[in-house]
Design an enzyme around this catalytic site. Structure first.
Site, PDB file in Angstrom:
ATOM      1  N   PHE A  10       0.876  -1.326  -0.158  1.00 19.28           N
ATOM      2  CA  PHE A  10      -0.286  -0.122   0.198  1.00 19.28           C
ATOM      3  C   PHE A  10       0.571   1.362   0.323  1.00 19.28           C
ATOM      4  CE2 PHE A  10      -2.932   1.996   3.095  1.00 19.28           C
ATOM      5  CZ  PHE A  10      -3.067   3.491   2.673  1.00 19.28           C
ATOM      6  N   ILE A  11       1.328   1.732   1.147  1.00 22.74           N
ATOM      7  CA  ILE A  11       2.822   2.797   1.075  1.00 22.74           C
ATOM      8  C   ILE A  11       3.058   2.652   0.563  1.00 22.74           C
ATOM      9  CG2 ILE A  11       3.444   4.034   2.790  1.00 22.74           C
ATOM     10  CD1 ILE A  11       1.619   3.248   5.033  1.00 22.74           C
ATOM     11  N   THR A  77       2.609  -6.295   8.611  1.00 22.14           N
ATOM     12  CA  THR A  77       1.778  -5.350   9.867  1.00 22.14           C
ATOM     13  C   THR A  77      -0.168  -5.954  10.218  1.00 22.14           C
ATOM     14  OG1 THR A  77       0.900  -4.519   7.357  1.00 22.14           O
ATOM     15  CG2 THR A  77       2.513  -3.490   7.638  1.00 22.14           C
ATOM     16  N   SER A 114       5.723   2.607  13.908  1.00 19.60           N
ATOM     17  CA  SER A 114       4.263   2.308  13.659  1.00 19.60           C
ATOM     18  C   SER A 114       3.496   3.250  14.883  1.00 19.60           C
ATOM     19  CB  SER A 114       3.377   1.607  13.594  1.00 19.60           C
ATOM     20  OG  SER A 114       2.183   1.307  13.957  1.00 19.60           O
ATOM     21  N   TYR A 141       2.874  -7.508  16.444  1.00 13.79           N
ATOM     22  CA  TYR A 141       3.440  -6.309  15.711  1.00 13.79           C
ATOM     23  C   TYR A 141       3.600  -5.437  16.457  1.00 13.79           C
ATOM     24  CZ  TYR A 141       2.750  -2.802  12.413  1.00 13.79           C
ATOM     25  OH  TYR A 141       2.820  -0.995  11.541  1.00 13.79           O
ATOM     26  N   ASN A 169      -3.074   6.052  11.663  1.00 16.55           N
ATOM     27  CA  ASN A 169      -3.764   5.156  10.563  1.00 16.55           C
ATOM     28  C   ASN A 169      -4.340   5.745   9.426  1.00 16.55           C
ATOM     29  OD1 ASN A 169      -5.117   5.122  13.387  1.00 16.55           O
ATOM     30  ND2 ASN A 169      -6.178   3.422  12.495  1.00 16.55           N
ATOM     31  N   LYS A 178      -5.686  -5.242   1.345  1.00 17.79           N
ATOM     32  CA  LYS A 178      -4.963  -5.605   2.209  1.00 17.79           C
ATOM     33  C   LYS A 178      -6.172  -6.505   3.670  1.00 17.79           C
ATOM     34  CE  LYS A 178      -3.085  -2.719   4.945  1.00 17.79           C
ATOM     35  NZ  LYS A 178      -1.850  -2.883   5.492  1.00 17.79           N
TER      36      LYS A 178
END
Length: 321
Positions: A10-11, A77, A114, A141, A169, A178
């Site tokens: 994603f990121i 994640t 995170s 995590y 978030n 995801k």
């Protein structure tokens, strides 16, 4: 060359797009490319080379002289995964190996930490490095991310520039793969599209009404903009929060999603699943003063702006960034 790990995810795939937009086209993407469900995230992007994550350090040993910067965004994640060995392998030990390689070859490094490191938030959400050893994450995590942050701060050998980013978030395009770990915006969009309604988690605490649990939601385009800034300004090493700096309720997010889809809001509340109820965060909000103090002055998308862009320009169109 610029290396991006987790690049099919994603990121990191959004970061590859941002780098391409700035005319950086010699991108080396690192991931487990056998996961076909992520393949659309890199379609159409300008990429120099694909490297399997388990082959990367052999590749780096041969090519380090050409590597200008590494963004280490690859990680496991899944906050519902409780096998510590998985996190030790993919998050902690792999990141240690990355750090040591960047020290040896003198390559600047930005890595993903995170907000899960903050646990219940009892100690607040300030990114003072003296607080990091005192934090108590709520799941393996978060432990893996905090363990690496602590380890990095203890090292005498450091890359000449490095930054750890505590992502809050994150939502936005390219998270289609995801599943359960996708943002609430994507889940909301899918539910509303299929049923016309949205289910939100009920509050199990008397100090929060249903739907008024609050999170710091950050649009992925803001996050990759900060990554780009750090690549261009290689000073002020350290660990930084990366959120919008403004907590918003899940009801705020829900109403914006309905509005962007042109639908009337209809919300039902359901119990928070038992497997995450005890570790559920009811409030997060990044203190963004530290990042601002080193010269990052761009505004972040408001929740309204981010959701509108995401829903109208990506989700409704089925597009990727």
């Amino acid at each position: 060359m610029i290396v991006v790990t987790g690049a099919a995810g994603f990121i990191a795939s959004c970061l590859v797009t941002r780098l391409n937009e700035a005319n950086f086209n010699d991108i080396v993407v690192v991931d487990n490319f056998s996961i076909a469900k992520k393949e659309n995230n890199l379609k159409g992007k300008k990429i120099r080379e694909y490297v399997d994550r388990m082959e990367f350090f052999n590749w780096l040993e041969k090519n380090y002289e050409e590597v200008e910067f590494i963004f280490h965004l690859g990680a496991r994640t899944d906050t519902t995964e409780f096998n510590k060995d998985v996190f030790d392998l993919l998050n902690l030990n792999y990141s240690k190996q990355m750090w040591n390689a960047c020290c040896e070859y003198q390559i600047p490094l930005v890595y993903a930490s995170s907000a899960a490191t903050y646990g219940s938030g009892k100690l607040g959400y300030d990114d003072e490095e003296a607080m990091i050893p005192l934090l108590h994450p709520l799941n393996p995590y978060g432990d893996s991310k905090n363990d690496f942050d602590k380890w990095a701060l203890e090292q005498t050998a450091k890359p000449f520039f490095w930054a750890g980013l505590k992502f809050f978030n994150v939502y936005g395009p390219n998270e289609y793969h995801k599943g359960r770990m996708a943002s609430v915006v994507l889940h909301a969009f899918n539910q509303i599209k299929e049923t016309g309604k949205l289910k939100l988690f009920r509050s199990h605490r008397p100090d929060f009404k249903d739907g008024e649990q609050m999170r710091d939601f950050i649009y992925v385009k803001d996050l990759v903009e900060v990554c780009y800034f750090l690549m261009q300004n290689r000073k002020n090493s350290g660990i930084y929060n990366l959120g919008s700096g403004k907590a918003r309720t899940f009801l705020d997010l829900a109403f914006q999603t309905f509005q962007a889809m042109g639908r009337e809001a209809e919300i039902d509340f359901v119990d928070t699943p038992a497997d995450i109820r005890d570790t559920y965060q009811y409030f997060t909000e990044a203190n963004m003063q530290k990042l601002r103090s080193i010269g990052y002055d761009k505004p972040f998308h408001t929740l309204e702006e981010g959701v509108q862009d995401y829903v109208k320009n990506y989700l409704l169109e089925g597009k990727y960034y």
